[in-house]
Design a protein around this motif. Sequence first.
Motif, PDB file in Angstrom:
ATOM      1  N   ALA A  80      -0.887  11.166   0.742  1.00  0.00           N
ATOM      2  CA  ALA A  80      -1.140  12.547   1.162  1.00  0.00           C
ATOM      3  C   ALA A  80       0.156  13.342   1.412  1.00  0.00           C
ATOM      4  O   ALA A  80       0.318  14.417   0.841  1.00  0.00           O
ATOM      5  N   PRO A  81       1.092  12.840   2.228  1.00  0.00           N
ATOM      6  CA  PRO A  81       2.306  13.647   2.428  1.00  0.00           C
ATOM      7  C   PRO A  81       3.172  13.749   1.176  1.00  0.00           C
ATOM      8  O   PRO A  81       3.863  14.749   1.000  1.00  0.00           O
ATOM      9  N   VAL A  82       3.100  12.751   0.297  1.00  0.00           N
ATOM     10  CA  VAL A  82       3.909  12.808  -0.925  1.00  0.00           C
ATOM     11  C   VAL A  82       3.482  14.009  -1.773  1.00  0.00           C
ATOM     12  O   VAL A  82       4.311  14.699  -2.361  1.00  0.00           O
ATOM     13  N   LEU A  83       2.163  14.272  -1.792  1.00  0.00           N
ATOM     14  CA  LEU A  83       1.665  15.409  -2.565  1.00  0.00           C
ATOM     15  C   LEU A  83       2.285  16.706  -2.075  1.00  0.00           C
ATOM     16  O   LEU A  83       2.546  17.623  -2.853  1.00  0.00           O
ATOM     17  N   VAL A  84       2.509  16.804  -0.753  1.00  0.00           N
ATOM     18  CA  VAL A  84       3.126  18.005  -0.196  1.00  0.00           C
ATOM     19  C   VAL A  84       4.622  18.012  -0.487  1.00  0.00           C
ATOM     20  O   VAL A  84       5.175  19.005  -0.950  1.00  0.00           O
ATOM     21  N   VAL A 108       7.823   7.661   6.288  1.00  0.00           N
ATOM     22  CA  VAL A 108       7.896   6.353   6.925  1.00  0.00           C
ATOM     23  C   VAL A 108       7.317   6.392   8.342  1.00  0.00           C
ATOM     24  O   VAL A 108       6.668   5.442   8.792  1.00  0.00           O
ATOM     25  N   THR A 109       7.477   7.522   9.025  1.00  0.00           N
ATOM     26  CA  THR A 109       6.921   7.627  10.376  1.00  0.00           C
ATOM     27  C   THR A 109       5.406   7.474  10.348  1.00  0.00           C
ATOM     28  O   THR A 109       4.829   6.709  11.129  1.00  0.00           O
ATOM     29  N   MET A 122       0.615   4.345  11.581  1.00  0.00           N
ATOM     30  CA  MET A 122      -0.579   3.749  11.003  1.00  0.00           C
ATOM     31  C   MET A 122      -0.518   2.219  11.116  1.00  0.00           C
ATOM     32  O   MET A 122      -1.520   1.557  11.367  1.00  0.00           O
ATOM     33  N   GLY A 123       0.674   1.679  10.925  1.00  0.00           N
ATOM     34  CA  GLY A 123       0.856   0.236  10.996  1.00  0.00           C
ATOM     35  C   GLY A 123       0.491  -0.306  12.369  1.00  0.00           C
ATOM     36  O   GLY A 123      -0.160  -1.345  12.478  1.00  0.00           O
ATOM     37  N   GLY A 147       0.828  -1.206   0.000  1.00  0.00           N
ATOM     38  CA  GLY A 147       0.000   0.000   0.000  1.00  0.00           C
ATOM     39  C   GLY A 147       0.858   1.249   0.000  1.00  0.00           C
ATOM     40  O   GLY A 147       0.584   2.203  -0.722  1.00  0.00           O
ATOM     41  N   GLY A 148       1.913   1.237   0.820  1.00  0.00           N
ATOM     42  CA  GLY A 148       2.794   2.398   0.890  1.00  0.00           C
ATOM     43  C   GLY A 148       3.414   2.691  -0.467  1.00  0.00           C
ATOM     44  O   GLY A 148       3.454   3.840  -0.904  1.00  0.00           O
TER      45      GLY A 148
END
Lengths: 288, 324, 312
Positions: A170-174, A204-205, A210-211, A104-105
């Motif tokens: 979501a954070p990748v978009l930023v 990764v955090t 989430m994991g 998923g990641g």
Amino acid sequence: MTDAALSAPLSSRRATIGRLLSDPATVAGLVLCSVVVAGALLAPWLSPRDPLEQNIIDRLTGPGSEYLLGTDQFGRDVLSRLLWGARISLMVSFLSISAALVIGGAIGMISGYIGGRFDLVTMQVMDVLLSFPSLVLGMIMVALLGSSITNLIIAIALTAIAPFARIARAPVLVIKERAFIEAGRALGFSHLRILLVHVLPNIVTDLLVMGTLWMATAVRTEASLSFIGLGVKPPTSTWGGMMRDGFENILDSPWLCIWPGLAILVLVLGLNLVGDGLCDVTDPKATQ
Amino acid sequence: MSASETLLDVHDLAKHFTLTKGFPRPVTTTVRAVDGVSFAVQRGEAFGLVGESGCGKSTAARAVLGLIPPDAGRVRFAGTDVTDAKGSTLQRLRRRMQIVFQDPYSSLNPRRTIGQALTEPLGVHGLARGRAARERAIALLEEVGLPPSAYDRHPHEFSGGQRQRIGIARALSVEPELIVADEPVSALDVSVQAQVLLLLKDLQARRGLTFVLVSHDLGVIRWFCARVAVMYLGRIVEDGPVSRVFGTPRHPYTRMLRDASPIPDPGIRSQLPRIVGEIPSAADPPAGCHFHPRCPRASDICRTVYPQWRADGEGGVACHHPED
Amino acid sequence: MIVFVVRRLLTSIPTLLAVLTLVFLLVRVVPGDPAIAILGDRATPETLAALRAELGLDRWIGTQYFEFLGHALRGDLGTSMVTHRAVWTEIAEALPHTIVLTLAAMAIGCLIGIPSGVWAALHRNGTIDVLTRLLSLLGLSFPVFVSGIFLLIVFALQLHLFPVIGNPRPGDWVDGLHKLVLPAITLGIVMAAYVVRVTRSSMLQVLGEDYIRTARAKGVSRRGIIWRHGLGNALIPVVTVVGLYVGILIGNSVLTEIVFNRPGLGKVIVSALTQRDYTMLQGMMVIYCFLIVIVNLITDISYGLIDPRVKQ
């Protein structure tokens, strides 16, 4: 992830652990998890008996000195079965969530990084997966694949891929709008290098936090599937399976349901407390 | 800077962004961020690209570097086509031209040390590894005026000006010939701006670098560049030597910019800015000459026909009624 | 507003198609021959071939797909392979029970969750806040079958307050309600746990906004701030979340129905699973998808009703 979190110093890792340990709820969660992990690891030494050994004469004995937590309808020792069952719960949830986290990641990260129409379609597919009740999806997957530990892990992993994709994206978009990514491109870095060296460490955090929370869900799902009779096949002891057996004798031997129920609760609550604590510590918005 | 080699040749560069919005009848808007821009930069020269925010100068800079694919036009770097470059050709080109960013806070990865930021490009391009890379990185730090101790620290331990120096050092690590500086000082405190500009000027002299400086600040351009092009809504409206363009502007827009920009010597300041007005949206530029709604010299032809480029000796202007 | 609703209806069509496609692929892409899965390893090739023909598995996959889509959209879900009754009839009998249970759980979840969330937000970091937070985590940690069995042990077996077997007598409302209480609470706990958390954080965020400070500066009473300015805005995200978690509720209702032996989709799906009733499973998945899509639709529309920004 917010901008603040991105620019937050990494070197504060020690401070983060400190803050984590100063929250009594998180510490309690860590203790609960440790108890279960220790029980699972030490099962061969801690178990008073063989979890599969049947003593028909002693069947449905209540908790006491002979059998600390009682016996089930086949006269098997409940405590031993609980300890060995912890192994199944931990193994299935850990492996399935690890798989979901990686797959998923990767989907979320790549989709967010590429963007455009590809991203749109991928996320639409993820939304569809997400909208499906995960328990029902897991049930159907196990039913179609056939019940074995591997299939159980695959089924649970499948239910958790979509949320990890969302969390990663979501954070990748930023991050991808930030100049250091463009600098990397200008310096001739490959997309793979940019993703692995410059994007991944920044998300990764989030994924690990989430994991933890999803591992709690996976434990619940595994137990639920075993309770329905779709989990690991008997006579292997699983907590959900023990509750299923116990439920048939609930009128006269309620402890058969109470002990595994409490065991599930301890592990899931522990994971949730740790995950919640991690969430607070890593997300500056959620603190105070 | 006389008749030397042309290092960068940009011809008719265009970049459009489209945005589709609305349901059930979607409306597509096209933003012509860069709409047919041409200029050439000589080796060792400092070339300025000036204009208000939103005029497309940063987009043009990125298209020049091949960071965004242009929709039309050609960019040639030392005779090699940048727009079609792929694979190893592109990789080699990337080494030869670098970028310095406006925002020193987002241009460095917060999780990597300064040393990692400086040695990573060296490794990728096979220039140096291990100990040699470390030594080169420390030499780069010294070249931009930072102590070797910066090597093991993280970006958050530095001020904006220091980070900008680190960004410059990173760009220098691959030993480029051209540096595109996109508003390199506008995010910095005024007191730090001069230091960073001095550093860039010094580097230009010492390393024989060619610069394309993108800025909205006429003062910076005037001090740093030899030639300048003025952009308005995706197009160049005037270019030429800095002294001529800012001394006797021919396009009314250049004059407006010049007059709006404070000049330290009160004796030179002719009059207060005459036109203020808002810059129109690049999604819906005015017909004819884009500048006509704000222009004091506008006539009928300005409202219908975009002016032809009129070249003069060292530059040119796109205006129906240029000043002389 | 009508435009908004129509637009939303139209956009849910591709979602529905996508979900149906997913169902189709899921059943077919999964390794293993369904015919073998149904009949077992020792089935003869002839019986296997016959079953494949009956299921339509011997035809081109594209034909199967369009046939499946066509039937599903017309509401024809085929016949059960075990009971030989129409899948739709079986589901239609069970569906109302599940809907009643889910709605009751939603009501309980909101009735407990929203006030506690607001309360916790107003006493941020106080004892009440910490307690609410721990309780909600506890609620989230209970698999519903565990909480259901625990409730059953305490309230039905020890205290004899509620019946153990939950099959309501048809037409007897009092009896039906009586037997709904424990299952609805079991399921409602999950909902309440989620709602508390969202309400709390949403309320906290709203209370930090400028317009709340302005209202306070204007001299609006504390009560007025909470009810008129705060809650109205804080509830907007709660609505979305309630909609999102209906999916979770529907999933968990399966377990609740098994524990309390209530009729409903849960019992149907479990018997279909254990009996490898392939057509039934496919039909169930279609129904679940419809339910989820409809709930998402209702959520979005009510969101539009509450949030003035959506109306345009």
